[in-house]
Design an enzyme around this catalytic site. Structure first.
Site, PDB file in Angstrom:
ATOM      1  N   TYR A 135      -6.240   9.569  19.754  1.00  0.00           N
ATOM      2  CA  TYR A 135      -6.456   9.680  18.299  1.00  0.00           C
ATOM      3  C   TYR A 135      -6.358  11.158  18.290  1.00  0.00           C
ATOM      4  CZ  TYR A 135      -9.342  10.260  14.059  1.00  0.00           C
ATOM      5  OH  TYR A 135      -9.796  10.468  12.637  1.00  0.00           O
ATOM      6  N   LYS A 163      -3.515   6.743  17.112  1.00  0.00           N
ATOM      7  CA  LYS A 163      -4.100   7.039  15.945  1.00  0.00           C
ATOM      8  C   LYS A 163      -3.624   8.354  15.410  1.00  0.00           C
ATOM      9  CE  LYS A 163      -7.888   7.142  12.540  1.00  0.00           C
ATOM     10  NZ  LYS A 163      -9.472   7.154  12.633  1.00  0.00           N
TER      11      LYS A 163
END
Length: 296
Positions: A135, A163
């Site tokens: 992330y 992400k």
């Protein structure tokens, strides 16, 4: 890892008026999300206020989401810490709850170098028994995971996706262009869902799907299927709601919206506070704009 292709909801954590976990509301949210056609759920991310939950509470939230989803959709658990040892411990604990994946953000506050990020994520991936989604959210972590670092980590057998919430579409395209087969690139920003997928990306871990799971899932699927006419129509229809969801710090607007919809209480944990009256009015108007009835 195709389980994370599509639209995943970064689900909020509902609280009672006294700030304790509201597990009945969480179960209702999960069941509604699944019935609305979301592809997977992400619990205990930044939208879930993970950093103001205790370790015990985080595990309770994730276990509740896994139990309620009951195998109908995959569940990803956030396991982020700015201490690598604690991140490893959290990862092992979440894997033991039966999740399908781990979402691990760059360590915040420390500002590690790219070399430090590599060693941190390698330790997390080594500890995981399920796929790991990196992330990248420099607005919260104060450090950017560069494309070279992401691509190097993508060679690890347990690293399945990134992400990307840097807001830098060119950076995302570099990862898409050079990634190994099977590595997914997911948007971490709702407004970039269509542009990233059009550039070859694989989906979104969404905030606004807390409120409009069916619509956000349709936008993602239309984009993935190459139906750009339908995708653009949904993109621009949802854009005012996307803007309203980030009018103040996430997840305060999302919780306000869900409270207006009668799904949770509008309660956050400090240092986050409910949105202002002006923001409430904007959120209400945006919800009505997509056909959602709101209280008041």
């Amino acid at each position: 890892m195709t389980a994370f292709r599509g639209c995943g909801t970064a689900i909020v954590t509902p609280f009672e008026d006294d700030g304790s976990l509201d597990l009945p509301a969480l179960r209702r949210l999960v069941d509604w999300q699944v019935r609305e056609g979301i592809d997977y759920l992400v619990a205990c991310g930044s939208t879930g206020e993970a950093q103001t939950l205790s370790q015990s509470e985080r595990r309770t939230v994730v276990a509740t989401v896994v139990e309620t989803a009951a195998g109908r959709v995959p569940v990803v658990a956030g396991a982020t810490d700015n201490d690598t040892g604690r991140a490893v411990t959290e990862t092992r604990g979440m894997c033991a709850l039966g999740v399908s994946g781990i979402l691990s953000a760059a360590p915040y506050y420390n500002k590690p170098t790219q070399g430090g990020l590599v060693r941190h994520f390698q330790a997390v991936a080594d500890a995981a028994t399920v796929p790991v989604i990196l992330y990248n959210v420099p607005g919260r972590s104060a450090v950017n995971i560069t494309p070279a670092t992401v691509l190097g980590l993508a060679m690890h057998a347990n690293v399945a996706a990134v992400k990307e919430a840097s807001g830098d579409l060119i950076q995302m395209m570099r990862i898409v262009r050079d990634r190994p087969d099977g590595f997914l690139v997911l948007s971490g920003d709702d407004p970039l869902t269509l542009p990233l997928i059009a550039a070859g990306g694989d989906g979104i871990i969404s905030v606004i799907s807390n409120e409009v799971p069916a619509l956000m899932a349709r936008l993602t699927r239309a984009s993935l299927e190459g139906d750009l006419v339908r995708a653009r129509e949904l993109h621009y229809r949802l854009l005012p709601l996307i803007d309203a969801n980030f009018i103040e710090t996430n997840p305060a607007p999302a919780k306000c919206a869900l409270a207006m919809m009668g799904r949770i209480r509008n309660v956050l944990r400090l240092p986050l506070v409910p949105v202002s009256e002006a923001s409430q009015a904007a959120i209400s108007a945006a919800l009505r704009g997509v056909g959602i009835e709101v209280a008041g």
